[in-house]
Design an enzyme around this catalytic site. Structure first.
Site, PDB file in Angstrom:
ATOM      1  N   ASP A 195       0.563  -0.239  -4.708  1.00  0.00           N
ATOM      2  CA  ASP A 195       0.865   0.153  -6.096  1.00  0.00           C
ATOM      3  C   ASP A 195       2.187  -0.398  -6.619  1.00  0.00           C
ATOM      4  O   ASP A 195       2.654   0.028  -7.668  1.00  0.00           O
ATOM      5  CB  ASP A 195       0.883   1.683  -6.211  1.00  0.00           C
ATOM      6  CG  ASP A 195       1.966   2.323  -5.362  1.00  0.00           C
ATOM      7  OD1 ASP A 195       2.355   1.709  -4.348  1.00  0.00           O
ATOM      8  OD2 ASP A 195       2.414   3.430  -5.701  1.00  0.00           O
ATOM      9  N   GLU A 196       2.793  -1.358  -5.925  1.00  0.00           N
ATOM     10  CA  GLU A 196       4.051  -1.934  -6.394  1.00  0.00           C
ATOM     11  C   GLU A 196       4.029  -3.447  -6.255  1.00  0.00           C
ATOM     12  O   GLU A 196       3.412  -3.989  -5.340  1.00  0.00           O
ATOM     13  CB  GLU A 196       5.241  -1.393  -5.597  1.00  0.00           C
ATOM     14  CG  GLU A 196       5.660   0.014  -5.940  1.00  0.00           C
ATOM     15  CD  GLU A 196       6.964   0.389  -5.264  1.00  0.00           C
ATOM     16  OE1 GLU A 196       8.002  -0.236  -5.587  1.00  0.00           O
ATOM     17  OE2 GLU A 196       6.958   1.296  -4.417  1.00  0.00           O
ATOM     18  N   CYS A 560      20.505  -8.853  16.587  1.00  0.00           N
ATOM     19  CA  CYS A 560      19.453  -8.874  17.599  1.00  0.00           C
ATOM     20  C   CYS A 560      20.056  -9.218  18.955  1.00  0.00           C
ATOM     21  O   CYS A 560      20.735 -10.244  19.096  1.00  0.00           O
ATOM     22  CB  CYS A 560      18.370  -9.887  17.235  1.00  0.00           C
ATOM     23  SG  CYS A 560      17.103 -10.074  18.512  1.00  0.00           S
ATOM     24  N   HIS A 582      10.034 -11.333  19.942  1.00  0.00           N
ATOM     25  CA  HIS A 582      10.700 -11.460  21.238  1.00  0.00           C
ATOM     26  C   HIS A 582       9.901 -10.790  22.352  1.00  0.00           C
ATOM     27  O   HIS A 582       9.812 -11.317  23.463  1.00  0.00           O
ATOM     28  CB  HIS A 582      12.099 -10.851  21.174  1.00  0.00           C
ATOM     29  CG  HIS A 582      13.084 -11.690  20.437  1.00  0.00           C
ATOM     30  ND1 HIS A 582      13.346 -13.005  20.747  1.00  0.00           N
ATOM     31  CD2 HIS A 582      13.874 -11.411  19.370  1.00  0.00           C
ATOM     32  CE1 HIS A 582      14.252 -13.495  19.931  1.00  0.00           C
ATOM     33  NE2 HIS A 582      14.584 -12.550  19.082  1.00  0.00           N
TER      34      HIS A 582
END
Length: 632
Positions: A195-196, A560, A582
């Protein structure tokens, strides 16, 4: 929860997502809603989980206050200079040439149900069940009912509430109708949910010679004619501001922010920080209670302190918000890294119900994968226990799959290993997709490179992937035909976690505990002797069928641990897909290693024979080649 100074009103300290302002809830008695939620939740597993999370947040806030109090004038002056230079760099990137439109359907699921059943019009409606609500109509929101709220609490707030079961096929159909309209204004529109969506209407305005206000009104009218549904629209120079604007005149309205520097600065200066996407209740609470930041303009005024307390990634985001900067370029399409489905339900330990839920999710995941022509071979099982503990288990499949039957076989093995258990959520995620251009369909089919590297079989943990051998624990061969591992996420501030420097620490006697130190990874920094022992163990048992591997994590909240890439906590989907990549990579290397060693048994046996000969004294010691000089 800690009681407030007013002992007979403990609910005032009970902060939940259900009491935050949302479109249609502006006139709700927030304190009454808070009181009801507190009374109905008290003593429950959810309540205990909220208490635990709030205690963690409180500790982090206390440490930030301590560090803030220790800042000297010289340090503040230093960070002020850094922040000012960074603001100049960010300001230079401002782009006012694009016109972005954010469209948000009004109470989408509830609106679709009302459209299909006109008798529901004007009545308080909730789509979902007594366990959880997906969407509430505007009539229900007036009572404090909202999405992600348990149904039994919603019934207490609104006794006349009508429940309608979820029907995603129906919502998907209407979503496709709206997207057909979007494509007429921007073929490259960005759909963020059913809905966006974000639309770049710069070319439409220029080619048709009309203003953005006319385009917005025309778009809303076209959607209503095509679907019978209403929507709200926001127009601004970038996506961040456009999303904020679409929420101003909800429902069935629009707000236009001109592509003008003064207009943007004026608009953003008084904007509450919680209105900005990426700033949730935890971030808001920390910024407000620790630094007194309530509006976006406050972020610029407190820029020196922000730079002193938070990492640059977080500070850049805060400064960008304070300047009213956001994305303006249309993101280039990227290959999907994962696809997932999950379901929340009433907590149960009934195995038949759990496996039925798993089968339903496997079927949905299979349909989604087949729709996008995807084949994957790393399957992750997500579980949320009755006590709100989140666990994830993953397995590497022997082939690329997308059928319900194949997915269910491996998913069932992972779930069965956790029994007995009481669950309230099950999810499945598939990653490591097949790429026709770069990899064979059969993962066991070897390439020429893999044969040439037989002398140096890819280890389970190496520097190229960022995994330390100290994180790996080998387990005995169980005879399973799949390599599996499990990991549990560091339970800290979840998606609203803020990045805090390593030097922000709290002293406990002779020890200092870093705020960002994750309990699951503390063993990474133990003695080199222990690491050496583990390395030797890996050499001897590299062909073990399974291993337990600590999940790659976000060091310092946004870096990360495997590759060093920086992804802020405000991008949860990108972070999850990045870690999936990963995890799939590690599983693939481990499986290839075992396969290659099986293909060349003589290499392994030869090495073992050579090692055993040393114990019989057949090898000449290296010392015998040298004559000791007594004069030395």
């Amino acid at each position: 929860m800690e009681a407030t100074s007013d002992g007979d009103r403990p609910w005032q300290s009970y902060h939940t997502v259900y009491t935050n302002a949302k479109a249609g809830m502006e006139g709700v008695d927030k304190e009454n809603v808070q009181k009801i939620i507190y009374e109905l939740s008290k003593g429950s597993k959810y309540f205990e989980n909220e208490k635990r999370k709030e205690a963690i947040i409180k500790q982090k806030m206390d440490n930030l206050r301590t560090h803030h109090a220790k800042l000297t004038e010289k340090e503040i002056s230093h960070f002020q200079m850094i922040a000012d230079n960074r603001i100049l760099e960010l300001e230079a990137s401002r782009d006012l040439s694009k016109i972005w439109l954010h469209i948000d359907m009004d109470a989408f699921y509830a609106a679709v149900e009302t459209l299909e059943n006109p008798s529901l019009k004007g009545k308080p409606l909730a789509v979902g069940s007594m366990s959880m609500i997906c969407t509430a109509s505007y009539e229900a929101r007036k009572y404090g009912v909202r999405a992600a709220m348990p149904g039994f609490i919603a019934c207490k707030l609104c006794p006349d509430l009508i429940f309608v079961p979820i029907n995603f096929e129906k919502y998907t159909y209407y979503s496709e109708l709206t997207r057909n309209v979007f494509s007429k204004y921007d073929p490259d529109f960005m759909a963020t949910s059913l809905d966006e969506a974000y639309l770049d209407i710069s070319d439409t305005c220029r080619q048709r010679g009309i203003g953005c206000e006319e385009v917005a009104a025309e778009l809303r009218n076209t959607i209503f004619q095509e679907t019978g549904l209403t929507c709200s629209v926001g127009v601004a120079p970038n996506r961040m501001l456009a999303k904020v604007c679409s929420d101003i005149n909800k429902p069935n309205g629009q707000f236009i922010l001109p592509n003008n520097y003064n207009a943007v600065v004026t608009f953003i200066s008084s904007l509450p920080i919680r209105k900005v996407g990426g700033i949730g209740k935890v971030t808001e609470q920390i910024l407000r209670d620790v630094l007194g930041i309530n509006t976006c303009a406050d972020m610029l005024q407190k820029r020196a302190v922000l730079y002193a307390l938070f990492h640059q990634c977080s500070t850049d985001f805060f400064l960008s918000v304070g300047l009213g900067l956001g994305g303006t370029d249309t993101p280039q399409p990227m290959m999907r890294k994962s696809i997932s489905n999950e379901r929340t339900f009433s907590a149960t330990n009934d195995e038949s119900i759990l496996f039925q839920k798993l089968a339903d999710i496997a079927e949905t995941l299979s349909k989604d994968m087949q729709k996008e022509c995807l084949l994957g071979r790393t399957l992750t099982l997500k579980l949320k226990t009755a006590s709100f503990e989140v666990r994830t288990r993953a397995t590497s499949l022997q082939k690329f799959v997308n059928s319900k039957e194949d997915i269910l076989i491996y998913a069932s093995k992972l779930l069965r290993a956790e029994l007995p258990i009481s669950l309230r959520l099950i999810g499945l995620r598939m990653s490591h997709f097949h790429d026709d251009k770069h990899s064979p369909l059969d993962p066991m089919q070897k390439t020429l490179t893999s044969f040439l590297t037989i002398g140096d079989v890819a280890p389970i943990a190496d520097k190229s992937t960022g995994f330390d051998t100290g994180d790996v624990q080998l387990i005995p061969n169980t005879g399973s035909d799949v390599s599996s591992f499990s990991y549990e996420s560091c339970d800290f501030l979840e998606t609203n976690q803020l990045s805090v420097p390593d030097y922000v620490a709290v002293s406990h006697g002779n020890q200092a505990e870093s705020l960002n130190e994750c309990p699951k990874t503390q063993n990474k920094y133990e003695s080199s002797e222990k690491t050496s022992d583990v390395s030797n163990l890996l050499d001897r048992k590299r062909v073990a069928s399974g291993s337990r591997i600590i999940e790659p994590y976000w060091a310092e909240g946004y870096i990360c641990s495997a590759c060093g890439i920086e992804v802020p906590a405000s991008f949860p989907e990108e972070r999850r897909e990045h870690l999936d990549f990963h995890l799939a990579e590690v599983l693939q290397k481990e499986e290839e290693s075992r396969s290659l060693l099986r293909s060349f048994p003589h290499r392994e046996s030869g090495r073992k024979k050579h090692k055993s000969s040393r114990s019989h004294g057949k090898c000449i010691p290296i010392d015998s080649f040298f004559v000791k000089d007594e004069s030395l």
